[in-house]
Design a protein around this motif. Sequence first.
Motif, PDB file in Angstrom:
ATOM      1  N   ALA A   1      73.421 -21.494   6.491  1.00  0.00           N
ATOM      2  CA  ALA A   1      72.850 -22.080   5.276  1.00  0.00           C
ATOM      3  C   ALA A   1      74.011 -22.498   4.386  1.00  0.00           C
ATOM      4  N   VAL A   2      74.285 -23.801   4.346  1.00  0.00           N
ATOM      5  CA  VAL A   2      75.519 -24.278   3.727  1.00  0.00           C
ATOM      6  C   VAL A   2      75.336 -24.850   2.331  1.00  0.00           C
ATOM      7  N   ASN A   3      74.087 -25.092   1.915  1.00  0.00           N
ATOM      8  CA  ASN A   3      73.878 -25.517   0.531  1.00  0.00           C
ATOM      9  C   ASN A   3      72.478 -25.105   0.071  1.00  0.00           C
TER      10      ASN A   3
ATOM     11  N   ASP B   1      79.018 -14.294 -11.103  1.00  0.00           N
ATOM     12  CA  ASP B   1      78.442 -15.417 -10.382  1.00  0.00           C
ATOM     13  C   ASP B   1      79.526 -16.154  -9.601  1.00  0.00           C
ATOM     14  N   ILE B   2      79.183 -17.333  -9.026  1.00  0.00           N
ATOM     15  CA  ILE B   2      80.126 -18.034  -8.160  1.00  0.00           C
ATOM     16  C   ILE B   2      81.355 -18.541  -8.902  1.00  0.00           C
ATOM     17  N   ARG B   3      81.254 -18.675 -10.210  1.00  0.00           N
ATOM     18  CA  ARG B   3      82.410 -19.107 -11.012  1.00  0.00           C
ATOM     19  C   ARG B   3      83.215 -17.927 -11.540  1.00  0.00           C
TER      20      ARG B   3
ATOM     21  N   SER C   1      83.648 -24.671  -0.502  1.00  0.00           N
ATOM     22  CA  SER C   1      83.247 -25.865  -1.243  1.00  0.00           C
ATOM     23  C   SER C   1      84.072 -25.959  -2.525  1.00  0.00           C
ATOM     24  N   HIS C   2      83.549 -25.437  -3.647  1.00  0.00           N
ATOM     25  CA  HIS C   2      84.285 -25.539  -4.908  1.00  0.00           C
ATOM     26  C   HIS C   2      85.611 -24.787  -4.875  1.00  0.00           C
ATOM     27  N   ILE C   3      85.715 -23.780  -3.979  1.00  0.00           N
ATOM     28  CA  ILE C   3      86.939 -22.982  -3.954  1.00  0.00           C
ATOM     29  C   ILE C   3      88.132 -23.769  -3.422  1.00  0.00           C
TER      30      ILE C   3
END
Length: 363
Positions: free
Chosen positions: A148-150, A259-261, A53-55
């Motif tokens: 589980a995508v979101n 975290d994801i960031r 996604s954001h990547i």
Amino acid sequence: MTQLTAQLDHYSLFIHPNDVRELRRDIWCDDPVEAKLKMGGVRCDVQVGYRGSHIREMPKKSYRVEFETPGNRLVREIHLNAEYNDPSMIRNRLSLELFRELGVHSPDCEHVFLTVNGSPAGVYLRLESVDEYFLRRRSLPFGSIHYAVNDDANFSLISAIDHAAKSRLDDGYERKCGDERSDEQLRQLIYSINTIPRAEFGVQIRNWIDIDKYLRWLAGVVFTQNFDGFIQNYALYCNPQTGLYEIFPWDFDATFGRDIRGEILDYDYVPIEGYNTLSARILDVSEFRHRYRNLLECLLESVFTPKHLNPKVLHLFECIRPYVLQDPYKRAQVQEFEQEVDTILNFIENRRRYLCDHLEDLL
């Protein structure tokens, strides 16, 4: 840090320049392009597209690779993850290997060095797809799989995104294996989780969920502190032999203190009970809560310890360090990469101490 003589596998991806331009034209398009992938001396016809996604907005792209070669009957799809937001590039692999030690099925993975059209693309994590081939390689019977995508994959009737009632109970999921009946069964699962009366939950939920496997998965997410892992980044598998759902981890790079960031996440950010509606309801049952506490107590003395994990961390760092120096997207941050050793080791020590101190919360 010592150099390691062992070499990472070298993957070479060849994409026609016109197709490269097509991929770059719309990074959000999921349509793959034709390509060739050379690995281990074998050259395969493949379909390649960006993944994540954001990547997708990051300069170093991750890829989804689908094999066309008829002989590759046990490898239909793999993922080449850039691990761009993880300064260590090992968190995903470290987490998935930990899950396997906890008795949870998780994707196989290994670091590789990737070139694209002859130019170095850097260190990647080759990640197995959770699909029918994943099941076959583990001698598991064919059953439905939903990704589980979101954040709506929170086992709730309420959306975690807009906090309104979900338009569909299976919002947040993407079917990987199965049919429309599998989708309906998933919707029935979500409905049951939220509507079984409290007095009956401990009995009735056993008809839906493999409790022991769920508690082991929960322990893994709590250990690694994947905040998003409770409401996405997992796969739900319905075992047709038992009729019960099992849960597999997926994409665990935002762990071990980040975290994801890629930002630092305090070691006590995620509580010992974890998150999501299903975990809350399961741990509301005294029998299950007691089993979870006993499981954590055992694992905190065996698997999730500095003595057990620290050598694995150091080994992974030593394996990929020479290749990080050749990674065009990471070599300028090699100092940050090396500092991540202490970041991860300190997290393991502090997280373990925090969890030991909070075992009494489960009484």
